[in-house]
Design a protein around this motif. Sequence first.
Motif, mmCIF file in Angstrom:
data_model
loop_
_atom_site.group_PDB
_atom_site.id
_atom_site.type_symbol
_atom_site.label_atom_id
_atom_site.label_comp_id
_atom_site.label_asym_id
_atom_site.label_seq_id
_atom_site.Cartn_x
_atom_site.Cartn_y
_atom_site.Cartn_z
ATOM 1 N N ALA A 22 72.329 -62.600 -10.269
ATOM 2 C CA ALA A 22 70.986 -62.062 -10.009
ATOM 3 C C ALA A 22 70.072 -63.145 -9.448
ATOM 4 C CB ALA A 22 70.399 -61.484 -11.292
ATOM 5 N N LEU A 23 70.112 -64.329 -10.021
ATOM 6 C CA LEU A 23 69.269 -65.425 -9.538
ATOM 7 C C LEU A 23 69.714 -65.892 -8.153
ATOM 8 C CD1 LEU A 23 68.913 -67.428 -12.857
ATOM 9 C CD2 LEU A 23 67.062 -66.283 -11.617
ATOM 10 N N ALA A 24 71.018 -65.921 -7.914
ATOM 11 C CA ALA A 24 71.532 -66.358 -6.616
ATOM 12 C C ALA A 24 71.150 -65.357 -5.525
ATOM 13 C CB ALA A 24 73.045 -66.526 -6.680
ATOM 14 N N ALA A 25 71.124 -64.086 -5.860
ATOM 15 C CA ALA A 25 70.778 -63.057 -4.882
ATOM 16 C C ALA A 25 69.293 -63.027 -4.583
ATOM 17 C CB ALA A 25 71.232 -61.691 -5.381
ATOM 18 N N ASP A 26 68.484 -63.516 -5.526
ATOM 19 C CA ASP A 26 67.036 -63.478 -5.374
ATOM 20 C C ASP A 26 66.578 -64.316 -4.191
ATOM 21 O OD1 ASP A 26 64.374 -62.958 -5.855
ATOM 22 O OD2 ASP A 26 64.193 -64.422 -7.468
ATOM 23 N N GLY A 27 67.112 -65.507 -4.043
ATOM 24 C CA GLY A 27 66.749 -66.378 -2.937
ATOM 25 C C GLY A 27 65.357 -66.985 -3.025
ATOM 26 N N ASP A 28 64.661 -66.756 -4.117
ATOM 27 C CA ASP A 28 63.312 -67.294 -4.316
ATOM 28 C C ASP A 28 63.402 -68.761 -4.716
ATOM 29 O OD1 ASP A 28 60.640 -67.740 -4.851
ATOM 30 O OD2 ASP A 28 60.559 -66.425 -6.602
ATOM 31 N N ILE A 29 62.642 -69.608 -4.045
ATOM 32 C CA ILE A 29 62.655 -71.045 -4.355
ATOM 33 C C ILE A 29 62.193 -71.310 -5.788
ATOM 34 C CG2 ILE A 29 60.366 -71.612 -3.486
ATOM 35 C CD1 ILE A 29 62.488 -74.034 -2.281
ATOM 36 N N VAL A 33 65.381 -73.792 -10.334
ATOM 37 C CA VAL A 33 65.729 -74.415 -11.618
ATOM 38 C C VAL A 33 66.460 -73.425 -12.525
ATOM 39 C CG1 VAL A 33 64.804 -75.453 -13.726
ATOM 40 C CG2 VAL A 33 63.957 -76.196 -11.498
ATOM 41 N N PRO A 34 65.981 -72.182 -12.664
ATOM 42 C CA PRO A 34 66.756 -71.226 -13.463
ATOM 43 C C PRO A 34 68.171 -70.986 -12.908
ATOM 44 C CG PRO A 34 64.535 -70.420 -13.162
ATOM 45 C CD PRO A 34 64.683 -71.627 -12.290
ATOM 46 N N LEU A 35 68.312 -71.023 -11.573
ATOM 47 C CA LEU A 35 69.631 -70.865 -10.969
ATOM 48 C C LEU A 35 70.532 -72.037 -11.341
ATOM 49 C CD1 LEU A 35 71.563 -69.318 -9.100
ATOM 50 C CD2 LEU A 35 70.570 -70.602 -7.185
ATOM 51 N N GLN A 36 69.996 -73.244 -11.290
ATOM 52 C CA GLN A 36 70.773 -74.413 -11.695
ATOM 53 C C GLN A 36 71.152 -74.330 -13.174
ATOM 54 O OE1 GLN A 36 68.458 -77.854 -10.643
ATOM 55 N NE2 GLN A 36 68.705 -77.528 -8.450
ATOM 56 N N ASN A 37 70.231 -73.849 -13.994
ATOM 57 C CA ASN A 37 70.523 -73.683 -15.430
ATOM 58 C C ASN A 37 71.618 -72.645 -15.647
ATOM 59 O OD1 ASN A 37 68.599 -75.594 -16.081
ATOM 60 N ND2 ASN A 37 67.016 -74.087 -16.544
ATOM 61 N N ALA A 38 71.556 -71.551 -14.901
ATOM 62 C CA ALA A 38 72.572 -70.502 -15.025
ATOM 63 C C ALA A 38 73.933 -71.023 -14.572
ATOM 64 C CB ALA A 38 72.161 -69.275 -14.215
ATOM 65 N N ALA A 39 73.950 -71.817 -13.504
ATOM 66 C CA ALA A 39 75.198 -72.406 -13.019
ATOM 67 C C ALA A 39 75.772 -73.356 -14.073
ATOM 68 C CB ALA A 39 74.953 -73.146 -11.706
#
Length: 78
Positions: A22-29, A33-39
């Motif tokens: 979901a975070l990766a699909a969002d594409g919002d800058i 940080v949440p994307l990195q945390n999820a990864a």
Amino acid sequence: MPRPSIVPNPHVLQQAVDRYLALAADGDIAADVPLQNAAYTLCVLTGTRTVEEAMAAVELLCSGAPSIGNASGERELV
């Protein structure tokens, strides 16, 4: 890739995959940080170092675990 000796809870793993996707699909800058945390969470859960390795581990866990899936036997994880 060797199968992990500690297998994560399928529900927790599914939530982590869903959150990352979901975070990766969002594409919002702002989601960087949440994307990195999820990864990072996916990597910890699967015992890997990259998201690509983590997703491959998720596939491996799904293919080798008949208990992961829905009532019809279909795999639900990525």
